[in-house]
Design a protein around this motif. Structure first.
Motif, mmCIF file in Angstrom:
data_model
loop_
_atom_site.group_PDB
_atom_site.id
_atom_site.type_symbol
_atom_site.label_atom_id
_atom_site.label_comp_id
_atom_site.label_asym_id
_atom_site.label_seq_id
_atom_site.Cartn_x
_atom_site.Cartn_y
_atom_site.Cartn_z
ATOM 1 N N ALA A 1 -6.230 -12.379 -27.312
ATOM 2 C CA ALA A 1 -7.393 -13.022 -27.930
ATOM 3 C C ALA A 1 -7.260 -13.002 -29.449
ATOM 4 C CB ALA A 1 -8.678 -12.325 -27.493
ATOM 5 N N ARG A 2 -6.773 -11.883 -29.990
ATOM 6 C CA ARG A 2 -6.596 -11.783 -31.438
ATOM 7 C C ARG A 2 -5.553 -12.805 -31.911
ATOM 8 N NH1 ARG A 2 -7.513 -6.847 -32.743
ATOM 9 N NH2 ARG A 2 -5.981 -5.973 -31.317
ATOM 10 N N LYS A 3 -4.431 -12.928 -31.180
ATOM 11 C CA LYS A 3 -3.390 -13.891 -31.541
ATOM 12 C C LYS A 3 -3.918 -15.321 -31.487
ATOM 13 C CE LYS A 3 0.559 -11.108 -30.101
ATOM 14 N NZ LYS A 3 1.623 -10.947 -29.083
ATOM 15 N N ALA A 4 -4.691 -15.644 -30.452
ATOM 16 C CA ALA A 4 -5.256 -16.991 -30.316
ATOM 17 C C ALA A 4 -6.211 -17.296 -31.468
ATOM 18 C CB ALA A 4 -5.965 -17.136 -28.978
ATOM 19 N N ALA A 5 -7.039 -16.325 -31.826
ATOM 20 C CA ALA A 5 -7.984 -16.533 -32.932
ATOM 21 C C ALA A 5 -7.231 -16.733 -34.238
ATOM 22 C CB ALA A 5 -8.936 -15.343 -33.036
ATOM 23 N N ASN A 6 -6.184 -15.948 -34.465
ATOM 24 C CA ASN A 6 -5.397 -16.113 -35.687
ATOM 25 C C ASN A 6 -4.702 -17.465 -35.723
ATOM 26 O OD1 ASN A 6 -6.086 -13.708 -36.916
ATOM 27 N ND2 ASN A 6 -4.456 -12.563 -35.909
ATOM 28 N N ALA A 7 -4.209 -17.923 -34.574
ATOM 29 C CA ALA A 7 -3.559 -19.237 -34.523
ATOM 30 C C ALA A 7 -4.557 -20.343 -34.876
ATOM 31 C CB ALA A 7 -2.959 -19.478 -33.140
ATOM 32 N N ARG A 8 -5.768 -20.255 -34.319
ATOM 33 C CA ARG A 8 -6.799 -21.256 -34.645
ATOM 34 C C ARG A 8 -7.136 -21.208 -36.137
ATOM 35 N NH1 ARG A 8 -8.915 -19.246 -29.843
ATOM 36 N NH2 ARG A 8 -10.450 -18.018 -30.960
ATOM 37 N N TRP A 9 -7.230 -20.008 -36.674
ATOM 38 C CA TRP A 9 -7.564 -19.849 -38.080
ATOM 39 C C TRP A 9 -6.455 -20.443 -38.959
ATOM 40 C CZ3 TRP A 9 -11.571 -19.183 -40.975
ATOM 41 C CH2 TRP A 9 -11.429 -18.742 -42.267
ATOM 42 N N ASP A 10 -5.207 -20.192 -38.581
ATOM 43 C CA ASP A 10 -4.088 -20.736 -39.355
ATOM 44 C C ASP A 10 -4.081 -22.256 -39.315
ATOM 45 O OD1 ASP A 10 -3.276 -18.195 -40.064
ATOM 46 O OD2 ASP A 10 -1.741 -18.059 -38.486
ATOM 47 N N MET A 11 -4.380 -22.852 -38.126
ATOM 48 C CA MET A 11 -4.439 -24.313 -38.019
ATOM 49 C C MET A 11 -5.551 -24.860 -38.893
ATOM 50 S SD MET A 11 -3.537 -25.265 -34.009
ATOM 51 C CE MET A 11 -5.227 -25.131 -33.553
ATOM 52 N N ASP A 12 -6.704 -24.175 -38.897
ATOM 53 C CA ASP A 12 -7.833 -24.630 -39.705
ATOM 54 C C ASP A 12 -7.486 -24.560 -41.189
ATOM 55 O OD1 ASP A 12 -10.578 -25.506 -40.000
ATOM 56 O OD2 ASP A 12 -10.997 -23.483 -40.744
ATOM 57 N N LYS A 13 -6.846 -23.485 -41.606
ATOM 58 C CA LYS A 13 -6.441 -23.353 -43.009
ATOM 59 C C LYS A 13 -5.440 -24.429 -43.388
ATOM 60 C CE LYS A 13 -5.147 -19.050 -43.254
ATOM 61 N NZ LYS A 13 -4.785 -17.691 -43.663
ATOM 62 N N ALA A 14 -4.520 -24.733 -42.467
ATOM 63 C CA ALA A 14 -3.516 -25.775 -42.741
ATOM 64 C C ALA A 14 -4.188 -27.133 -42.909
ATOM 65 C CB ALA A 14 -2.483 -25.807 -41.620
ATOM 66 N N LYS A 15 -5.154 -27.426 -42.050
ATOM 67 C CA LYS A 15 -5.874 -28.715 -42.139
ATOM 68 C C LYS A 15 -6.599 -28.822 -43.473
ATOM 69 C CE LYS A 15 -6.756 -29.483 -37.236
ATOM 70 N NZ LYS A 15 -7.802 -29.485 -36.206
ATOM 71 N N ARG A 16 -7.266 -27.754 -43.837
ATOM 72 C CA ARG A 16 -8.002 -27.787 -45.106
ATOM 73 C C ARG A 16 -7.058 -27.910 -46.296
ATOM 74 N NH1 ARG A 16 -11.006 -22.775 -45.501
ATOM 75 N NH2 ARG A 16 -10.114 -22.135 -43.560
ATOM 76 N N GLY A 17 -5.890 -27.298 -46.184
ATOM 77 C CA GLY A 17 -4.909 -27.376 -47.272
ATOM 78 C C GLY A 17 -4.349 -28.772 -47.428
ATOM 79 N N THR A 18 -4.146 -29.498 -46.331
ATOM 80 C CA THR A 18 -3.585 -30.842 -46.406
ATOM 81 C C THR A 18 -4.622 -31.869 -46.847
ATOM 82 O OG1 THR A 18 -3.997 -31.202 -44.050
ATOM 83 C CG2 THR A 18 -1.809 -30.406 -44.681
ATOM 84 N N ARG A 19 -5.884 -31.595 -46.585
ATOM 85 C CA ARG A 19 -6.928 -32.543 -46.996
ATOM 86 C C ARG A 19 -7.027 -32.635 -48.495
ATOM 87 N NH1 ARG A 19 -11.673 -30.594 -43.271
ATOM 88 N NH2 ARG A 19 -10.828 -31.274 -41.316
ATOM 89 N N GLY A 20 -6.913 -31.501 -49.137
ATOM 90 C CA GLY A 20 -7.092 -31.479 -50.586
ATOM 91 C C GLY A 20 -5.895 -32.012 -51.338
ATOM 92 N N ALA A 21 -4.751 -32.211 -50.670
ATOM 93 C CA ALA A 21 -3.519 -32.632 -51.359
ATOM 94 C C ALA A 21 -3.488 -34.114 -51.630
ATOM 95 C CB ALA A 21 -2.300 -32.243 -50.515
#
Length: 137
Positions: free
Chosen positions: A117-137
């Motif tokens: 569960a911890r790994k899955a939550a971290n994976a979702r968090w990393d995907m969300d951070k990646a999406k937010r990072g690409t939006r601002g570029a």
């Protein structure tokens, strides 16, 4: 061992039971006893409100004769939230979750589920951070 506080006479049945049980299980500081007393009073308030809802029903007539939700239901919800905050303030140690009753295999399975569960939550968090990072570029 400190002297156990007397059982407050103003508490109702549920409040007295909770108050007594906590004092039996834990040794509290005087400030914590006051928080415990408020928590026990809150439980009694919830019981009184639940009795009112049982007697009057979950709906009642509003000021214009319309059917509305019994206001006691909102009060119950608020009292329960207050109880939760008071218990959190007490910061009592968590129960053992009966882990000692589990076999080693069951304990390992619980640990694996938690890790997955911890790994899955971290994976979702990393995907969300990646999406937010690409939006601002």
């Amino acid at each position: 061992m400190a002297r156990r506080p007397a059982l407050p006479v103003e508490l109702g049945k549920r409040g007295k039971a909770y108050y007594s049980q906590i004092l039996e299980d834990y040794e509290l500081e005087p400030s914590e006893v006051q928080i415990l007393l408020e928590a026990a009073r809150t439980l009694d308030e919830v019981e009184a409100l639940k009795a009112a809802v049982s007697e009057l029903g979950v709906t009642t007539k509003g000021s214009m004769g319309q059917v509305v939700v019994n206001p006691a239901l909102a009060e119950i919800r608020q009292a329960r939230a207050m109880f939760a905050r008071l218990v959190q303030q007490l910061d009592l140690p968590a129960a053992d979750d009966d882990e000692e009753d589990l076999s080693p295999a069951e304990t390992a399975a619980q640990r694996d589920r938690t890790e997955n569960a911890r790994k899955a939550a971290n994976a979702r968090w990393d995907m969300d951070k990646a999406k937010r990072g690409t939006r601002g570029a």
